[in-house]
Design a protein around this motif. Structure first.
Motif, PDB file in Angstrom:
ATOM      1  N   LYS A 206       4.138   0.210  -5.862  1.00  0.00           N
ATOM      2  CA  LYS A 206       3.507   1.400  -6.417  1.00  0.00           C
ATOM      3  C   LYS A 206       4.551   2.253  -7.116  1.00  0.00           C
ATOM      4  CE  LYS A 206       0.970   5.476  -4.922  1.00  0.00           C
ATOM      5  NZ  LYS A 206       0.203   6.098  -3.842  1.00  0.00           N
ATOM      6  N   ARG A 216      -4.900  13.452  -8.976  1.00  0.00           N
ATOM      7  CA  ARG A 216      -4.414  14.583  -8.172  1.00  0.00           C
ATOM      8  C   ARG A 216      -5.346  15.778  -8.302  1.00  0.00           C
ATOM      9  NH1 ARG A 216       2.021  13.112  -8.905  1.00  0.00           N
ATOM     10  NH2 ARG A 216       1.794  11.123  -7.805  1.00  0.00           N
ATOM     11  N   ARG A 228       7.120  12.571  -6.500  1.00  0.00           N
ATOM     12  CA  ARG A 228       7.144  11.464  -5.549  1.00  0.00           C
ATOM     13  C   ARG A 228       8.171  10.401  -5.937  1.00  0.00           C
ATOM     14  NH1 ARG A 228       2.406  13.346  -3.323  1.00  0.00           N
ATOM     15  NH2 ARG A 228       0.534  13.251  -4.574  1.00  0.00           N
ATOM     16  N   GLN A 232       8.176   6.637  -4.470  1.00  0.00           N
ATOM     17  CA  GLN A 232       7.476   5.660  -5.298  1.00  0.00           C
ATOM     18  C   GLN A 232       8.486   5.006  -6.244  1.00  0.00           C
ATOM     19  OE1 GLN A 232       4.237   7.933  -7.009  1.00  0.00           O
ATOM     20  NE2 GLN A 232       3.096   7.927  -5.084  1.00  0.00           N
ATOM     21  N   LYS A 260       0.231  -1.118  -8.607  1.00  0.00           N
ATOM     22  CA  LYS A 260      -0.411   0.093  -9.101  1.00  0.00           C
ATOM     23  C   LYS A 260       0.583   0.923  -9.897  1.00  0.00           C
ATOM     24  CE  LYS A 260      -2.209   4.271  -7.108  1.00  0.00           C
ATOM     25  NZ  LYS A 260      -2.159   5.084  -5.942  1.00  0.00           N
ATOM     26  N   SER A 286      -6.464   6.490 -12.293  1.00  0.00           N
ATOM     27  CA  SER A 286      -7.204   7.588 -12.912  1.00  0.00           C
ATOM     28  C   SER A 286      -6.813   7.845 -14.366  1.00  0.00           C
ATOM     29  CB  SER A 286      -7.015   8.854 -12.088  1.00  0.00           C
ATOM     30  OG  SER A 286      -5.635   9.152 -11.925  1.00  0.00           O
ATOM     31  N   TYR A 325     -12.544   2.639 -11.303  1.00  0.00           N
ATOM     32  CA  TYR A 325     -13.599   3.656 -11.228  1.00  0.00           C
ATOM     33  C   TYR A 325     -14.862   3.220 -11.971  1.00  0.00           C
ATOM     34  CZ  TYR A 325      -9.781   6.369  -9.355  1.00  0.00           C
ATOM     35  OH  TYR A 325      -8.737   6.782  -8.573  1.00  0.00           O
TER      36      TYR A 325
HETATM   37  C1  PBG Z   1      -2.125   8.552  -2.616  1.00  0.00           C
HETATM   38  C2  PBG Z   1      -2.733   7.912  -3.796  1.00  0.00           C
HETATM   39  C3  PBG Z   1      -2.599   8.255  -5.150  1.00  0.00           C
HETATM   40  C4  PBG Z   1      -3.455   7.400  -5.860  1.00  0.00           C
HETATM   41  C5  PBG Z   1      -4.062   6.564  -4.946  1.00  0.00           C
HETATM   42  N1  PBG Z   1      -3.583   6.879  -3.679  1.00  0.00           N
HETATM   43  C6  PBG Z   1      -1.855   9.338  -5.780  1.00  0.00           C
HETATM   44  C7  PBG Z   1      -0.419   9.381  -5.699  1.00  0.00           C
HETATM   45  O1  PBG Z   1       0.258   8.529  -5.159  1.00  0.00           O
HETATM   46  O2  PBG Z   1       0.087  10.363  -6.213  1.00  0.00           O
HETATM   47  C8  PBG Z   1      -3.675   7.427  -7.348  1.00  0.00           C
HETATM   48  C9  PBG Z   1      -4.908   6.745  -7.829  1.00  0.00           C
HETATM   49  C10 PBG Z   1      -5.292   7.071  -9.212  1.00  0.00           C
HETATM   50  O3  PBG Z   1      -4.532   7.693  -9.983  1.00  0.00           O
HETATM   51  O4  PBG Z   1      -6.408   6.695  -9.590  1.00  0.00           O
HETATM   52  N2  PBG Z   1      -0.853   8.341  -2.334  1.00  0.00           N
END
Ligand code: PBG
Length: 335
Positions: A206, A216, A228, A232, A260, A286, A325
């Motif tokens: 990720k 968010r 993050r 990440q 991801k 997203s 989605y």
């Molecule tokens: C939580 C999480 C996130 C997403 C899925 N689980 C956000 C992040 O890590 O900041 C993002 C999913 C998306 O953008 O559709 N950690």
């Protein structure tokens, strides 16, 4: 293996790959990659304490659900043949340790009970396992005095959340917090509490990505300070780092792994799919959703063809599961 025979055009031999592209029927016959509704997972948001579903400005068509509207949406997904849903909860109150995340009366636990009893045999009811929606600081774990995330203390919280979600009926846990050792900690806690058969799909690979921006808003979990990037992954590292993360998680007991975001990381999806012996999921996040919806709203692109082409691309890169989605809607035209 030799290629099909060339024929000639004037003096030159011409090899003709176009022969297999001449009709819909031929193209369908020779297609290597198919996307089936059962390959898709719908991410859903459920918010505590709201009376009506709430629109998310940066994700037109996606809402924060009430418990009731969530049930309806998940029934629709099941009827469309979607393979699973993954649940994100938004609590009414947050605190430093994310107490809502493992409260038996917390919003995710209540929604899990609703969904597993109603549609749990039609699709897989999954829960995202993390803390950032529940913490007042918006980070994925517990903080040390200097404001950095404390990896090992956070693992203990994840273990508690895993057991709470398992007790509420989750059929697959998806830890997304990118703490080192999280899969092992969760597997250990599940096994110690009698949930030896509950699978874990790890967000193993990720990236620290701007593509999560709209999420968010949806999950109300933007970090209140910092970002993050310290936990990440860095997009500029080679695909091998992503493979290593996936391999570590498999070694800790992950039953499936995830890459991801999807679109900007298809090389990583391919590398991970080639390297690990478990199913690989990819999350079309997203920001990927928002970009297509925004361009489509302007009439600049053919929305349905773009969505389908991206889903095919993600499957072609080696993902067997796609979180999107558009899952319910796309299932309607992919059948
Ligand atoms: C939580 C999480 C996130 C997403 C899925 N689980 C956000 C992040 O890590 O900041 C993002 C999913 C998306 O953008 O559709 N950690």
């Amino acid at each position: 293996m030799s290629l099909p025979a060339a024929s000639t055009a004037g003096a030159f031999p011409v090899t003709r790959p176009r022969r297999l592209r001449r009709s819909d029927a031929l193209r369908r016959l020779v297609a290597d990659v198919r996307v089936a509704p059962a390959d898709l997972v719908l991410p859903v948001f459920v918010k505590e304490g709201i009376a009506e579903p709430a629109a998310i400005a940066s994700m037109p068509g996606v809402v924060q659900h009430t418990r009731d509207s969530l049930k309806k949406a998940v029934h629709e997904a099941a009827e469309a043949g979607v393979g699973g849903v993954i649940l994100f909860g938004i609590p009414a109150a947050k605190d430093g340790r994310g107490s809502g995340a493992d409260d038996p009366e917390g919003i995710v636990q209540l929604a899990l009970q609703d969904l597993t009893s109603e549609v749990g045999s039609d699709l897989v009811v999954m829960s995202d396992l993390f803390l950032d929606e529940y913490t007042d600081h918006g980070h994925c774990g517990l903080l040390t005095a200097d404001g950095t995330v404390d990896n090992d203390a956070t693992l203990e919280r994840y273990a508690d959340v895993a057991v709470a979600q398992a007790r509420a009926g989750s059929q697959l846990l998806a830890p997304s917090g990118m703490m080192d050792g999280q899969v092992g900690a969760i597997r250990g806690a599940l096994d110690a509490n009698g949930f030896t058969d509950l699978p874990v799909l790890s967000y193993s690979t990720k990236y620290a990505s701007a593509f999560y921006g709209p999420f968010r808003d949806a999950a109300e979990c933007a970090p209140q300070f910092g970002d993050r990037a310290a936990y990440q992954q860095d997009p500029a590292r080679a695909a091998e780092e992503g493979v290593r993360e996936a391999q570590l998680d498999v070694a800790e007991g992950a039953d499936a792994v995830m890459v991801k975001p999807a679109l900007a990381y298809l090389d990583v999806v391919r590398a991970v799919a080639d390297a690990v012996p478990v199913p690989v999921a990819a999350y079309q996040v997203s920001g990927e959703y928002a970009m297509v919806e925004a361009a489509a709203a302007h009439g600049w692109i053919d929305r349905q063809r773009i969505i389908t082409e991206q889903l095919v691309g993600i499957r072609r890169a080696g993902a067997s599961i796609v979180l999107t989605y558009w899952a319910t809607e796309a299932a309607g035209w992919l059948r």
